[in-house]
Design a protein around this motif. Structure first.
Motif, PDB file in Angstrom:
ATOM      1  N   ARG A 156       4.742   2.410   3.038  1.00  0.00           N
ATOM      2  CA  ARG A 156       5.476   3.536   2.497  1.00  0.00           C
ATOM      3  C   ARG A 156       4.892   3.848   1.343  1.00  0.00           C
ATOM      4  N   PRO A 157       3.804   4.469   1.346  1.00  0.00           N
ATOM      5  CA  PRO A 157       2.733   5.046   0.007  1.00  0.00           C
ATOM      6  C   PRO A 157       3.558   5.536  -1.084  1.00  0.00           C
ATOM      7  N   ASP A 158       4.552   6.378  -0.896  1.00  0.00           N
ATOM      8  CA  ASP A 158       5.395   6.997  -2.048  1.00  0.00           C
ATOM      9  C   ASP A 158       6.168   5.877  -2.823  1.00  0.00           C
ATOM     10  N   SER A 159       6.450   4.799  -2.243  1.00  0.00           N
ATOM     11  CA  SER A 159       7.050   3.657  -2.886  1.00  0.00           C
ATOM     12  C   SER A 159       6.376   2.896  -3.823  1.00  0.00           C
ATOM     13  N   TRP A 160       4.887   3.068  -3.892  1.00  0.00           N
ATOM     14  CA  TRP A 160       4.147   2.022  -4.339  1.00  0.00           C
ATOM     15  C   TRP A 160       3.858   2.433  -5.982  1.00  0.00           C
ATOM     16  N   SER A 161       3.869   1.500  -6.734  1.00  0.00           N
ATOM     17  CA  SER A 161       3.273   1.765  -8.263  1.00  0.00           C
ATOM     18  C   SER A 161       2.021   1.580  -8.046  1.00  0.00           C
ATOM     19  N   GLU A 162       1.004   2.059  -9.188  1.00  0.00           N
ATOM     20  CA  GLU A 162      -0.287   1.963  -9.251  1.00  0.00           C
ATOM     21  C   GLU A 162      -0.867   0.408  -9.070  1.00  0.00           C
ATOM     22  N   GLU A 163      -0.074  -0.511  -9.541  1.00  0.00           N
ATOM     23  CA  GLU A 163      -0.538  -1.834  -9.402  1.00  0.00           C
ATOM     24  C   GLU A 163      -0.418  -2.374  -8.013  1.00  0.00           C
ATOM     25  N   ILE A 164       0.691  -1.964  -7.218  1.00  0.00           N
ATOM     26  CA  ILE A 164       0.790  -2.324  -5.880  1.00  0.00           C
ATOM     27  C   ILE A 164      -0.144  -1.682  -5.031  1.00  0.00           C
ATOM     28  N   PHE A 165      -0.473  -0.535  -5.316  1.00  0.00           N
ATOM     29  CA  PHE A 165      -1.450   0.275  -4.559  1.00  0.00           C
ATOM     30  C   PHE A 165      -2.779  -0.564  -4.544  1.00  0.00           C
ATOM     31  N   TYR A 166      -3.185  -0.902  -5.884  1.00  0.00           N
ATOM     32  CA  TYR A 166      -4.402  -1.797  -5.980  1.00  0.00           C
ATOM     33  C   TYR A 166      -4.527  -2.911  -5.575  1.00  0.00           C
ATOM     34  N   SER A 167      -3.234  -3.636  -5.394  1.00  0.00           N
ATOM     35  CA  SER A 167      -3.309  -4.805  -4.794  1.00  0.00           C
ATOM     36  C   SER A 167      -3.112  -4.801  -3.263  1.00  0.00           C
ATOM     37  N   LEU A 168      -2.869  -3.833  -2.788  1.00  0.00           N
ATOM     38  CA  LEU A 168      -2.899  -3.547  -1.248  1.00  0.00           C
ATOM     39  C   LEU A 168      -4.226  -3.147  -0.942  1.00  0.00           C
ATOM     40  N   VAL A 169      -4.937  -2.554  -1.556  1.00  0.00           N
ATOM     41  CA  VAL A 169      -6.290  -2.199  -1.336  1.00  0.00           C
ATOM     42  C   VAL A 169      -7.063  -3.231  -1.316  1.00  0.00           C
ATOM     43  N   GLU A 170      -6.784  -4.654  -2.210  1.00  0.00           N
ATOM     44  CA  GLU A 170      -7.658  -5.730  -2.242  1.00  0.00           C
ATOM     45  C   GLU A 170      -7.214  -6.476  -1.131  1.00  0.00           C
ATOM     46  N   VAL A 171      -6.143  -6.789  -0.674  1.00  0.00           N
ATOM     47  CA  VAL A 171      -5.260  -7.475   0.149  1.00  0.00           C
ATOM     48  C   VAL A 171      -5.963  -7.170   1.586  1.00  0.00           C
ATOM     49  N   PHE A 172      -5.745  -6.047   1.893  1.00  0.00           N
ATOM     50  CA  PHE A 172      -6.465  -5.569   3.342  1.00  0.00           C
ATOM     51  C   PHE A 172      -7.828  -5.802   3.514  1.00  0.00           C
ATOM     52  N   HIS A 173      -8.713  -5.826   2.272  1.00  0.00           N
ATOM     53  CA  HIS A 173     -10.120  -5.892   2.348  1.00  0.00           C
ATOM     54  C   HIS A 173     -10.240  -7.546   2.959  1.00  0.00           C
ATOM     55  N   ASP A 174      -9.346  -8.385   2.737  1.00  0.00           N
ATOM     56  CA  ASP A 174      -9.357  -9.714   3.083  1.00  0.00           C
ATOM     57  C   ASP A 174      -8.930  -9.920   4.560  1.00  0.00           C
ATOM     58  N   PHE A 175      -8.113  -9.004   4.897  1.00  0.00           N
ATOM     59  CA  PHE A 175      -7.381  -8.917   6.202  1.00  0.00           C
ATOM     60  C   PHE A 175      -8.393  -8.538   7.410  1.00  0.00           C
ATOM     61  N   VAL A 176      -9.080  -7.607   7.121  1.00  0.00           N
ATOM     62  CA  VAL A 176      -9.682  -6.674   8.229  1.00  0.00           C
ATOM     63  C   VAL A 176     -11.009  -7.685   8.952  1.00  0.00           C
ATOM     64  N   ALA A 177     -11.106  -7.490  10.240  1.00  0.00           N
ATOM     65  CA  ALA A 177     -12.336  -7.966  10.862  1.00  0.00           C
ATOM     66  C   ALA A 177     -12.408  -7.046  12.124  1.00  0.00           C
ATOM     67  N   ARG A 178     -13.634  -6.611  12.504  1.00  0.00           N
ATOM     68  CA  ARG A 178     -14.047  -5.751  13.267  1.00  0.00           C
ATOM     69  C   ARG A 178     -13.860  -6.371  14.833  1.00  0.00           C
ATOM     70  N   PRO A 179     -13.149  -5.755  15.831  1.00  0.00           N
ATOM     71  CA  PRO A 179     -13.057  -6.382  17.117  1.00  0.00           C
ATOM     72  C   PRO A 179     -14.257  -5.761  18.034  1.00  0.00           C
ATOM     73  N   ARG A 180     -15.111  -6.597  18.494  1.00  0.00           N
ATOM     74  CA  ARG A 180     -16.471  -6.096  19.273  1.00  0.00           C
ATOM     75  C   ARG A 180     -16.009  -5.949  20.776  1.00  0.00           C
ATOM     76  N   THR A 181     -14.991  -6.717  21.305  1.00  0.00           N
ATOM     77  CA  THR A 181     -14.851  -6.233  22.451  1.00  0.00           C
ATOM     78  C   THR A 181     -13.280  -6.095  22.992  1.00  0.00           C
ATOM     79  N   VAL A 182     -13.131  -5.461  24.298  1.00  0.00           N
ATOM     80  CA  VAL A 182     -11.837  -5.192  24.585  1.00  0.00           C
ATOM     81  C   VAL A 182     -11.516  -6.344  25.993  1.00  0.00           C
TER      82      VAL A 182
END
Length: 357
Positions: A156-182
């Motif tokens: 819910r982006p409208d509910s984020w403070s600036e600090e929460i926005f920055y934290s989410l930007v960083e945490v999703f970097h640690d989560f993502v991984a590209r799937p190479r196959t179906v």
């Protein structure tokens, strides 16, 4: 027929360097379906992926599932990224640069980006596939474990403070991984593709490029760091020349590597204090001190002393009554970049010495 790589439908949606690395890895796997998936994702049109599908068709008289892929490999230098839209009328007619970052637009763009990554399976390794037959656990619990903040999913982006926005930007970097196959396609209740063979490096590289583009176009002086001790964390943005210096300094592997990387992390942190910037300069000054003999040998007589005079007389390395502590932070920035460039010069001199017979 040769691939029409100058056709806008063949424009690359990914950064070229990210695509080259991932294309090489997928091609090496000899998996034509993985190549199809990559091309569907990375190009503006599905036409290239459809050619790969036709290559492996039973009707293909040459029975060569990789003819298109090999042509693409031979012509990688001809691939072009899809250009950004040209300025529109009001932008061409003198609209001023942003006075303050557009937080609302950036938050909403980021939420759309995460939704796109989730839809394409980039979060399935962290959150599991949200299957009609086996719904995944609420990702809020995983986010709360990392950030100590509840009820962050769905976003819910409208509910984020600036600090929460920055934290989410960083945490999703640690989560993502590209799937190479179906692995399979599940028709029931529009469940969709179940992915596999996740690769962290290309997922993070693509995420970093997309997030940094959002931050740049919305006026933020922050970027996700691509490497170093603070990789995947928001740092203060620099220009291209200084970015190149940072990349070379971080990539170097010699006796000075650890203190230099530590200094970079301290200095470019988003919330770096004056004291932390001073500590970064001190770390670089110690590197230069250890190389003072080389500096005396290569510089004009006495010139190397200026490097240490600044550190010693301007309340950087020591604290005493004879020092001058009342100087603007801009000078501290200048000293850091001067010292870092000098460390790079020392490395070049050492390499030259090692190359001499």
């Amino acid at each position: 027929m040769a691939l029409p790589l100058d056709d806008p439908d063949y424009a690359l949606l990914w950064p070229v360097d990210v695509f080259r690395d991932e294309f090489g890895a997928v091609l090496a796997s000899s998996d034509s379906q993985a190549l199809e998936l990559l091309c569907r994702e990375a190009f503006a049109s599905p036409e290239l992926a459809e050619r790969i599908v036709r290559d492996r068709s039973p009707e293909n008289p040459w029975d060569d599932a990789f003819v298109t892929a090999r042509e693409l490999e031979a012509r990688l230098d001809a691939i072009r990224e899809q250009p950004q839209p040209r300025p529109y009328y009001h932008q061409r007619s003198g609209a001023k640069a942003l006075a303050v970052p557009r937080l609302d637009l950036a938050r909403r763009a980021f939420a759309r980006l995460v939704a796109d990554f989730d839809r394409n399976g980039y979060l399935d390794r962290a959150f599991e596939k949200d299957c009609a037959d086996a719904p995944r656990d609420d990702p809020s619990f995983i986010l709360e474990e990392r950030l100590d903040v509840a009820e962050l999913w769905p976003l819910r982006p409208d509910s984020w403070s600036e600090e929460i926005f920055y934290s989410l930007v960083e945490v999703f970097h640690d989560f993502v991984a590209r799937p190479r196959t179906v692995e399979r396609y599940h028709d029931w209740d529009n469940c969709g593709a179940h992915y596999g063979s996740y690769a962290t490096k290309p997922g993070r590289a693509l995420y970093l490029a997309r997030v940094n583009a959002i931050l740049e176009r919305n006026g933020f002086n922050l970027r996700l760091a691509p490497d170093g001790e603070d990789a995947g964390r928001l740092v203060v943005a620099t220009d291209d020349a200084r970015d190149d210096l940072l990349e070379r300094s971080i990539a170097a592997d010699d006796t000075h590597a650890d203190p230099v990387r530590h200094a970079i992390r301290l200095f470019r942190a988003r919330d770096a204090s004056r004291a932390e910037k001073r500590s970064a300069v001190v770390s670089l000054a110690l590197v230069l001190e250890n190389e003072r003999g080389l500096l005396k040998q290569e510089f004009l007589s006495g010139d190397e002393g200026a490097l240490f005079t600044i550190a010693n007389q301007f309340a950087v390395r020591h604290q005493n009554v004879n020092q001058r502590p009342d100087y603007d932070d801009a000078y501290l920035d200048w000293i850091f970049w001067w010292y870092l460039a000098t460390v790079e010069l020392i490395r070049s001199l050492r390499q030259r010495e090692a190359a001499q017979p």
